[in-house]
Design a protein around this motif. Structure first.
Motif, PDB file in Angstrom:
ATOM      1  N   VAL A 119      -3.701   2.226   6.537  1.00  0.00           N
ATOM      2  CA  VAL A 119      -2.343   1.772   6.205  1.00  0.00           C
ATOM      3  C   VAL A 119      -1.311   2.361   7.178  1.00  0.00           C
TER       4      VAL A 119
ATOM      5  N   GLY B 219      -4.931  -5.249  -8.022  1.00  0.00           N
ATOM      6  CA  GLY B 219      -4.755  -4.362  -9.172  1.00  0.00           C
ATOM      7  C   GLY B 219      -5.397  -2.985  -9.030  1.00  0.00           C
ATOM      8  N   ILE B 220      -5.888  -2.662  -7.817  1.00  0.00           N
ATOM      9  CA  ILE B 220      -6.609  -1.390  -7.647  1.00  0.00           C
ATOM     10  C   ILE B 220      -5.662  -0.194  -7.786  1.00  0.00           C
TER      11      ILE B 220
ATOM     12  N   PHE C 247       6.438  -1.682  -6.852  1.00  0.00           N
ATOM     13  CA  PHE C 247       5.073  -1.370  -7.304  1.00  0.00           C
ATOM     14  C   PHE C 247       5.113  -0.297  -8.390  1.00  0.00           C
TER      15      PHE C 247
HETATM   16  C1  COA Z   1       1.530   0.232  -2.467  1.00  0.00           C
HETATM   17  C2  COA Z   1       0.021   0.030  -2.595  1.00  0.00           C
HETATM   18  C3  COA Z   1      -0.644   1.342  -2.986  1.00  0.00           C
HETATM   19  C4  COA Z   1      -0.240  -1.037  -3.683  1.00  0.00           C
HETATM   20  O1  COA Z   1      -1.658  -1.161  -3.803  1.00  0.00           O
HETATM   21  P1  COA Z   1      -2.339  -2.439  -4.467  1.00  0.00           P
HETATM   22  O2  COA Z   1      -3.727  -2.061  -4.843  1.00  0.00           O
HETATM   23  O3  COA Z   1      -2.171  -3.616  -3.591  1.00  0.00           O
HETATM   24  O4  COA Z   1      -1.430  -2.642  -5.761  1.00  0.00           O
HETATM   25  P2  COA Z   1      -1.787  -3.494  -7.069  1.00  0.00           P
HETATM   26  O5  COA Z   1      -2.615  -4.683  -6.664  1.00  0.00           O
HETATM   27  O6  COA Z   1      -2.353  -2.606  -8.109  1.00  0.00           O
HETATM   28  O7  COA Z   1      -0.328  -3.990  -7.511  1.00  0.00           O
HETATM   29  C5  COA Z   1       0.088  -4.013  -8.858  1.00  0.00           C
HETATM   30  C6  COA Z   1       1.320  -4.899  -8.935  1.00  0.00           C
HETATM   31  O8  COA Z   1       2.339  -4.396  -8.060  1.00  0.00           O
HETATM   32  C7  COA Z   1       2.679  -5.404  -7.089  1.00  0.00           C
HETATM   33  N1  COA Z   1       2.911  -4.721  -5.820  1.00  0.00           N
HETATM   34  C8  COA Z   1       2.021  -4.021  -5.094  1.00  0.00           C
HETATM   35  N2  COA Z   1       2.624  -3.510  -3.996  1.00  0.00           N
HETATM   36  C9  COA Z   1       3.913  -3.925  -4.070  1.00  0.00           C
HETATM   37  C10 COA Z   1       5.052  -3.718  -3.250  1.00  0.00           C
HETATM   38  N3  COA Z   1       4.986  -2.968  -2.136  1.00  0.00           N
HETATM   39  N4  COA Z   1       6.233  -4.283  -3.617  1.00  0.00           N
HETATM   40  C11 COA Z   1       6.332  -5.029  -4.751  1.00  0.00           C
HETATM   41  N5  COA Z   1       5.279  -5.240  -5.589  1.00  0.00           N
HETATM   42  C12 COA Z   1       4.102  -4.694  -5.232  1.00  0.00           C
HETATM   43  C13 COA Z   1       1.491  -6.336  -7.046  1.00  0.00           C
HETATM   44  O9  COA Z   1       1.855  -7.607  -6.585  1.00  0.00           O
HETATM   45  C14 COA Z   1       1.085  -6.344  -8.513  1.00  0.00           C
HETATM   46  O10 COA Z   1       2.002  -7.141  -9.239  1.00  0.00           O
HETATM   47  P3  COA Z   1       1.549  -8.180 -10.393  1.00  0.00           P
HETATM   48  O11 COA Z   1       1.030  -7.336 -11.519  1.00  0.00           O
HETATM   49  O12 COA Z   1       2.800  -8.895 -10.739  1.00  0.00           O
HETATM   50  O13 COA Z   1       0.480  -9.026  -9.816  1.00  0.00           O
HETATM   51  C15 COA Z   1      -0.584  -0.516  -1.279  1.00  0.00           C
HETATM   52  O14 COA Z   1       0.190  -1.606  -0.832  1.00  0.00           O
HETATM   53  C16 COA Z   1      -0.688   0.507  -0.175  1.00  0.00           C
HETATM   54  O15 COA Z   1      -1.677   1.235  -0.086  1.00  0.00           O
HETATM   55  N6  COA Z   1       0.347   0.582   0.691  1.00  0.00           N
HETATM   56  C17 COA Z   1       0.321   1.500   1.811  1.00  0.00           C
HETATM   57  C18 COA Z   1       0.384   2.956   1.348  1.00  0.00           C
HETATM   58  C19 COA Z   1       1.625   3.216   0.535  1.00  0.00           C
HETATM   59  O16 COA Z   1       2.738   2.892   0.950  1.00  0.00           O
HETATM   60  N7  COA Z   1       1.410   3.807  -0.654  1.00  0.00           N
HETATM   61  C20 COA Z   1       2.471   4.111  -1.593  1.00  0.00           C
HETATM   62  C21 COA Z   1       3.118   5.360  -1.182  1.00  0.00           C
HETATM   63  S1  COA Z   1       4.683   5.598  -1.943  1.00  0.00           S
END
Ligand code: COA
Length: 128
Positions: free
Chosen positions: A23, A79-80, A108
């Motif tokens: 990432v 949803g992970i 998120f």
């Molecule tokens: C942010 C992150 C952890 C989300 O992981 P993911 O496994 O894709 O998340 P999920 O599938 O469990 O998402 C759950 C919900 O949140 C939403 N969502 C996920 N990332 C989102 C974002 N950046 N902005 C808005 N909504 C988001 C999904 O669409 C889903 O919504 P739904 O229930 O309406 O379908 C991933 O994008 C990631 O690893 N990003 C890079 C690292 C990072 O920035 N981590 C967070 C540090 S603060």
């Protein structure tokens, strides 16, 4: 695709760094294992492939911090991460939870149940 979750399992520094790199996060390899070992962490696997993780530090009574929530790009939006964060919230239920989020991730965490608190402060890590 079936994702399996494990708790505080054996994981190598290489595997952890590989997920950070996926990432675009560059973490120091040095000390990453002790950071995980000093935390409670959940990992997500597609068979033997580490596809994500999230970790928490808790006093198990009052406060829990959540850190390093990552899902590999090709596994996102399934949803992970929410499953992992939900597990941490259940594991330490009854405590306050706090975290900092990087740009673009507020929604998120809102979907995971977090709300804004405009009275939080921090001191960023020093870089030499
Ligand atoms: C942010 C992150 C952890 C989300 O992981 P993911 O496994 O894709 O998340 P999920 O599938 O469990 O998402 C759950 C919900 O949140 C939403 N969502 C996920 N990332 C989102 C974002 N950046 N902005 C808005 N909504 C988001 C999904 O669409 C889903 O919504 P739904 O229930 O309406 O379908 C991933 O994008 C990631 O690893 N990003 C890079 C690292 C990072 O920035 N981590 C967070 C540090 S603060």
């Amino acid at each position: 695709m079936s994702i399996e979750y494990q708790i505080n399992n054996k994981v190598s520094a290489f595997q952890i760094i590989d997920v950070f790199n996926s990432v675009g996060w560059n973490k120091e390899t040095k000390d990453i294992l002790s950071a995980f070992q000093n935390s409670y962490y959940i990992t997500a696997y597609d068979q033997d492939h580490l596809v994500g993780f999230a970790r928490a530090i808790s006093d198990n009574y009052y406060y829990t911090g959540i850190f390093d929530v990552i899902t590999r790009p090709e596994y996102q939006n399934q949803g992970i991460a929410r499953t992992m964060v939900k597990h941490l919230i259940e594991q330490f239920s009854g405590t306050y939870f706090f975290l900092t989020y990087t740009e673009g991730n507020r929604e998120f965490y809102k979907k995971c149940g977090f709300s804004d608190n405009n009275r939080a402060m921090w001191i960023p890590k020093k870089t030499d």
